[in-house]
Design an enzyme around this catalytic site. Structure first.
Site, PDB file in Angstrom:
ATOM      1  N   HIS A 482       0.816  -1.219   0.000  1.00  0.00           N
ATOM      2  CA  HIS A 482       0.000   0.000   0.000  1.00  0.00           C
ATOM      3  C   HIS A 482       0.854   1.276   0.000  1.00  0.00           C
ATOM      4  O   HIS A 482       1.755   1.425   0.814  1.00  0.00           O
ATOM      5  CB  HIS A 482      -0.854   0.002   1.277  1.00  0.00           C
ATOM      6  CG  HIS A 482      -2.313   0.114   1.009  1.00  0.00           C
ATOM      7  ND1 HIS A 482      -3.256  -0.083   1.979  1.00  0.00           N
ATOM      8  CD2 HIS A 482      -3.011   0.420  -0.110  1.00  0.00           C
ATOM      9  CE1 HIS A 482      -4.463   0.088   1.478  1.00  0.00           C
ATOM     10  NE2 HIS A 482      -4.348   0.389   0.222  1.00  0.00           N
ATOM     11  N   GLU A 483       0.536   2.212  -0.889  1.00  0.00           N
ATOM     12  CA  GLU A 483       1.167   3.538  -0.930  1.00  0.00           C
ATOM     13  C   GLU A 483       2.693   3.475  -1.029  1.00  0.00           C
ATOM     14  O   GLU A 483       3.403   4.250  -0.394  1.00  0.00           O
ATOM     15  CB  GLU A 483       0.756   4.368   0.300  1.00  0.00           C
ATOM     16  CG  GLU A 483      -0.736   4.529   0.464  1.00  0.00           C
ATOM     17  CD  GLU A 483      -1.424   5.084  -0.772  1.00  0.00           C
ATOM     18  OE1 GLU A 483      -0.767   5.780  -1.570  1.00  0.00           O
ATOM     19  OE2 GLU A 483      -2.623   4.805  -0.960  1.00  0.00           O
ATOM     20  N   GLY A 484       3.191   2.566  -1.833  1.00  0.00           N
ATOM     21  CA  GLY A 484       4.634   2.481  -2.031  1.00  0.00           C
ATOM     22  C   GLY A 484       5.214   1.284  -1.311  1.00  0.00           C
ATOM     23  O   GLY A 484       5.163   1.200  -0.088  1.00  0.00           O
TER      24      GLY A 484
END
Length: 635
Positions: A482-484
């Protein structure tokens, strides 16, 4: 077992959040109002979120041909959250906010993440609106951000594409000026977007009247070609439903939910050319709608032609710069989600360990060196009395409570950045830059490990759906992506954050760690830990220099993940040492059990976890090429 005592200690005793009410922005607040907010959120999480956690896991979102259908429990929880006002809790009064410290908002939202992470606290909606408050025009703020903060509309973040994934430089979605309407629209320069976006959380649903997509796309050059790399990426607002704006002359914003801003009246128009192409069915976070969206395919033509209508945010070609405002906020949000899933598993396994009878303790040997003997005639003991179960419980406590302290510390930096004096605000900004990769990655790895340990404490039962710990693990496994991903966070830390502004952020962090070491060294119970942390900090510094000693980024970044793991463990050792120092400082008769828990977790972290950094940093310092040098056909 309640989360509240831990939150109260971290907020009030450790971070001194009550003192924020002395600042002008928060002057209407006090410990009383802070507690009232926490009480409300704790109650909503208990009554609306927790009972629905298994429901939203088993009744996944589905598309009925016209709309995405979610269980009624999701609608009820979302409605309760919106009515609480927490969506805009940290915002200004004049847009319906409470002007609460972000530290309190983050603490309050932790209840929702712990109760049901895939219903959540609308992290992307608030992040979307916060981005527009910084980079949007006044009209974009009034029309889009205001309606998101009120909860009438939802927001998303549309970055990834099926062919690009995390490689944003390969974004292929294009945006072209929308003919005669290009400059005249009151919502900003108007474009038509064509492309596909993947992994869009909350990309389609019926929870709100409208969904505001924030979309990265490239504007073609004069020859109609997309500029390679990230230089050509721009940012656009693409609403699911088009918006009509009457009398666009901004005045003071009304209270949230009224639908007008000064003399500006906002109504919904026709469907924009944004189509749901499919739902992604995931290992965890099953209650969150996750989508593939097609922009501009012609399913809902606007004005008789294909192309989703979008409004430029900020300057052309500066989209990634604007988007990082939302991405960094989302990364800390993901770290908090990971933390609270770990905490939920810890609480569940601790309760189980206190009540589950199994096995017997070993008898004291009659002679040294004789075989271990158990008294089979004695009654069974609760499993919390077994040494290995205690080890697993203490590991969970150290991971999860330490991670929560880190996330709240980062939230406190946000408040310092916004309301501190010039020097304090700038220091907070830079510290937050350095800590953000850790705040995202460390809980995502180690609170996931806590969930694994929670399953282990439950034994075979933990592997079944009779107990919630298997779901907590499934939900948490996403957060390392998630998110990188982990690799992206590590490259950001070693390749950018520790070097930025000539290493000043790393020096600032080192200064704060050194300050804690100085205080703790004077406390007999913590002196050895202070010495160990000092050695770890020195090792991080030498490893950073060694990694970059050749000047070749490929050499440095080959072992960026082990570097980040060691860096994160050093940060968490610092957090625990400071928490323990403060716990001993305020110890009183009624708090001794709490203090013992803090000291025990600190001892565990320094004895069992901090020594791991040596192995990680060995490969960093030597720039070990094992992974990068192996020929592909040898794998």
């Amino acid at each position: 077992m309640s989360l509240r005592p831990t939150l109260d200690f971290l907020l009030y005793d450790w971070l001194d959040a009550e003192s924020l009410s002395q600042r002008e922005r928060f002057s209407d607040h006090s410990r009383e109002t802070f507690d009232a907010v926490l009480d409300t959120c704790e109650r909503i999480a208990r009554e609306k979120y927790a009972p629905a956690n298994r429901i939203v896991d088993t009744q996944e979102p589905h598309f009925d041909g016209e709309k995405v259908v979610l269980p009624q429990a999701t609608h009820d929880a979302h409605k309760a959250f919106v009515e609480s006002g927490m969506m805009s809790a940290a915002q200004d009064y004049d847009i319906g906010g409470m002007q609460l410290p972000y530290t309190l908002q983050a603490a309050a939202n932790s209840f929702f993440a712990m109760a049901s992470v895939s219903i959540g606290s609308n992290m992307l909606t608030s992040g979307n609106a916060n981005l527009l408050m910084v980079h949007g025009t006044e009209m974009q703020k009034e029309v889009f951000a205001k309606n998101e903060f009120s909860g009438r509309w939802a927001g998303t973040m549309c970055l990834s594409e099926p062919q690009a994934g995390s490689s944003l430089s390969d974004v292929a979605t294009r945006a072209v000026p929308d003919g005669d309407d290009y400059q005249g629209d009151p919502l900003g320069p108007r474009y038509r977007l064509i492309g596909n976006k993947m992994w869009i959380s909350a990309g389609d649903h019926e929870l709100t009247e409208n969904i505001v997509h924030i979309v990265l796309a490239k504007i073609p050059d004069a020859n109609g070609k997309l500029v390679p790399g990230t230089r050509g990426i721009s940012l656009f607002i693409v609403p699911k439903w088009l918006v009509n704006v009457e009398n666009p002359h901004p005045g003071p914003l009304p209270q949230a939910g009224e639908g007008e801003a000064g003399s500006v009246k906002v109504t919904l128009g026709s469907r924009n050319d944004v189509a749901l192409a499919g739902l992604n069915h995931k290992l965890g976070w099953r209650g969150t709608t996750n989508t593939l969206l097609n922009f501009g395919e012609g399913k809902y033509p606007v004005g008789g032609r294909a192309g989703a209508v979008g409004y430029l945010v900020g300057e052309p070609g500066k989209g990634l710069h604007c988007m990082f405002h939302m991405m960094n906020e989302a990364r800390i949000g993901v770290g908090t989600a990971a933390t609270m899933l770990g905490m939920a598993g810890y609480h569940a396994s601790l309760d189980y360990a206190k009540t589950r009878p199994q096995g017997r303790l070993v008898k004291k040997a009659e002679q040294p060196g004789t075989a271990v003997v158990k008294d089979s005639a004695s009654p069974q003991v609760r499993i919390i009395e077994h040494a290995d179960v205690r080890r697993m419980l203490l590991a969970q406590k150290a991971y999860c409570e330490g991670a929560l302290a880190l996330e709240l510390y980062c939230a406190r930096l946000v408040d310092e950045q916004k309301t501190g004096n010039a020097q304090a605000a700038d220091d907070a900004r830079l510290l937050l830059e350095v800590l953000t990769p850790i705040a995202k990655s460390w809980p995502s790895e180690w609170c996931l490990e806590a969930n694994s340990l929670a399953i282990q404490v439950h034994g075979g039962y933990g592997y079944t759906r009779d107990f919630p710990v298997e779901q907590y693990w499934r939900d948490n496994r996403l957060n390392m992506i998630h998110e990188g991903t982990h690799g992206i966070q590590a490259a950001d830390l070693l390749g950018r954050k520790v070097l930025m502004e000539k290493g000043r952020g790393l020096q600032l962090l080192g200064g704060r760690i050194t300050e804690t070491i100085g205080h703790a060294a004077k406390v007999p119970a913590l002196a050895a830990h202070a010495k160990a942390l000092g050695a770890a900090l020195q090792r991080i510094g030498s490893a950073t220099e060694a990694a970059w000693s050749t000047g070749d980024p490929a050499d440095a970044l080959a072992n960026a993940v082990p570097y980040m793991q060691a860096f994160g463990h050093t940060v968490l050792a610092w957090i625990w040492l400071d928490v323990a120092r403060r716990a001993l400082e305020i110890d009183a008769e009624k708090a001794r059990a709490v203090t013992a828990g803090k000291i025990g977790a600190t001892d565990y972290f320094f004895h069992y976890e901090l020594p791991k950094i040596g192995a990680w940093l060995n490969v960093v310092e030597s720039r070990d090429p094992t992974c990068t040098a192996l020929p592909e056909d040898a794998f």
